[in-house]
Motif scaffolding. Structure first.
Motif, mmCIF file in Angstrom:
data_model
loop_
_atom_site.group_PDB
_atom_site.id
_atom_site.type_symbol
_atom_site.label_atom_id
_atom_site.label_comp_id
_atom_site.label_asym_id
_atom_site.label_seq_id
_atom_site.Cartn_x
_atom_site.Cartn_y
_atom_site.Cartn_z
ATOM 1 N N GLN A 61 1.049 -2.598 -2.805
ATOM 2 C CA GLN A 61 2.280 -1.820 -2.718
ATOM 3 C C GLN A 61 2.253 -0.673 -3.719
ATOM 4 N N ARG A 62 2.460 0.517 -3.210
ATOM 5 C CA ARG A 62 2.450 1.707 -4.058
ATOM 6 C C ARG A 62 3.889 2.114 -4.386
ATOM 7 N N VAL A 63 4.124 2.369 -5.654
ATOM 8 C CA VAL A 63 5.437 2.792 -6.110
ATOM 9 C C VAL A 63 5.518 4.309 -6.112
ATOM 10 N N ASN A 64 4.423 4.947 -6.508
ATOM 11 C CA ASN A 64 4.358 6.409 -6.575
ATOM 12 C C ASN A 64 2.910 6.812 -6.280
ATOM 13 N N GLU A 65 2.700 7.523 -5.197
ATOM 14 C CA GLU A 65 1.340 7.918 -4.807
ATOM 15 C C GLU A 65 0.925 9.268 -5.367
ATOM 16 N N VAL A 105 9.260 -3.913 -13.363
ATOM 17 C CA VAL A 105 10.122 -3.123 -12.473
ATOM 18 C C VAL A 105 11.563 -3.556 -12.759
ATOM 19 N N PRO A 106 12.554 -2.746 -12.414
ATOM 20 C CA PRO A 106 13.947 -3.080 -12.740
ATOM 21 C C PRO A 106 14.405 -4.469 -12.275
ATOM 22 N N SER A 107 13.923 -4.934 -11.137
ATOM 23 C CA SER A 107 14.327 -6.259 -10.647
ATOM 24 C C SER A 107 13.690 -7.385 -11.450
ATOM 25 N N GLY A 108 12.604 -7.075 -12.210
ATOM 26 C CA GLY A 108 11.917 -8.073 -13.020
ATOM 27 C C GLY A 108 10.933 -8.933 -12.248
ATOM 28 N N ALA A 110 8.117 -7.953 -10.747
ATOM 29 C CA ALA A 110 6.781 -7.341 -10.680
ATOM 30 C C ALA A 110 6.615 -6.441 -11.902
ATOM 31 N N TYR A 111 5.408 -5.919 -12.063
ATOM 32 C CA TYR A 111 5.113 -4.962 -13.130
ATOM 33 C C TYR A 111 4.528 -3.704 -12.517
ATOM 34 N N TYR A 112 4.779 -2.583 -13.170
ATOM 35 C CA TYR A 112 4.108 -1.352 -12.766
ATOM 36 C C TYR A 112 2.664 -1.458 -13.218
ATOM 37 N N GLY A 113 1.758 -0.904 -12.445
ATOM 38 C CA GLY A 113 0.354 -0.944 -12.807
ATOM 39 C C GLY A 113 -0.389 0.261 -12.290
ATOM 40 N N VAL A 122 0.721 4.714 -8.801
ATOM 41 C CA VAL A 122 1.354 3.626 -9.537
ATOM 42 C C VAL A 122 1.625 2.511 -8.537
ATOM 43 N N TYR A 123 1.197 1.305 -8.889
ATOM 44 C CA TYR A 123 1.328 0.148 -8.014
ATOM 45 C C TYR A 123 2.378 -0.827 -8.548
ATOM 46 N N SER A 124 2.796 -1.732 -7.698
ATOM 47 C CA SER A 124 3.628 -2.866 -8.076
ATOM 48 C C SER A 124 2.705 -4.079 -8.154
#
Length: 160
Positions: A61-65, A105-108, A110-113, A122-124
């Motif tokens: 899962q990509r948060v920001n490509e 991440v805000p929900s807690g 997952a982590y950004y990676g 940036v991935y989840s």
């Protein structure tokens, strides 16, 4: 998996894979192979390290490509971040990959990676990578080693 090298605010350590007499693989803290590791914590570390590879980087899962260097601080993915950490997995064939683990991440859940070589994506990452943000002592079986976590400076000692 041959080894998992870890860097975080508490220092550096390496988990090394070793084949047992029965043919299974177990991991030890490099330089401390006499210390018994906690199997649950170790499983979390191995799963966390293997998650990136087994999920195939392109399928994660990509948060920001299109992240720019200016975007990375908001994810905790810069060396000056308070909780900056990374792990490098070396495979049995000698190839390796490095994953930077950022803020939750805000929900807690997952982590950004970020994967080295793909700095604009940036991935989840699964919460199983949280073990790489902790002291190496979280991996030690505290029931048999006489472990002391030491002071607020993050130091620890082992008694044997």
């Amino acid at each position: 998996m041959k080894s998992i090298e870890v860097h975080n605010k508490y220092g550096d350590y390496t988990l090394e894979a070793v084949a047992t007499d029965s043919g299974s693989i177990t991991f030890y803290l490099r330089g401390n192979d006499h210390i018994r590791l906690d199997s649950s914590a170790l499983a979390s570390a191995v799963v966390g390290a293997g998650t990136v590879y087994s999920n195939k980087i392109n399928d994660m899962q990509r948060v920001n490509e299109n992240a720019t260097p200016e975007d990375l601080p908001q994810y905790g993915l810069t060396e000056d971040a308070k909780e900056y950490s990374w792990f490098r997995v070396t495979r049995n064939d000698g190839t390796s990959y490095k994953v930077i683990v950022g803020d939750p991440v805000p929900s807690g859940n997952a982590y950004y990676g970020m994967v080295e070589g793909r700095e604009n994506v940036v991935y989840s990452l699964s919460t199983s990578v949280a073990v790489f943000k902790s002291k190496s002592t979280v991996l030690v079986d505290k029931t048999t080693t006489g472990l002391s976590d030491g002071g607020a400076d993050g130091t620890h000692s082992l008694r044997y």
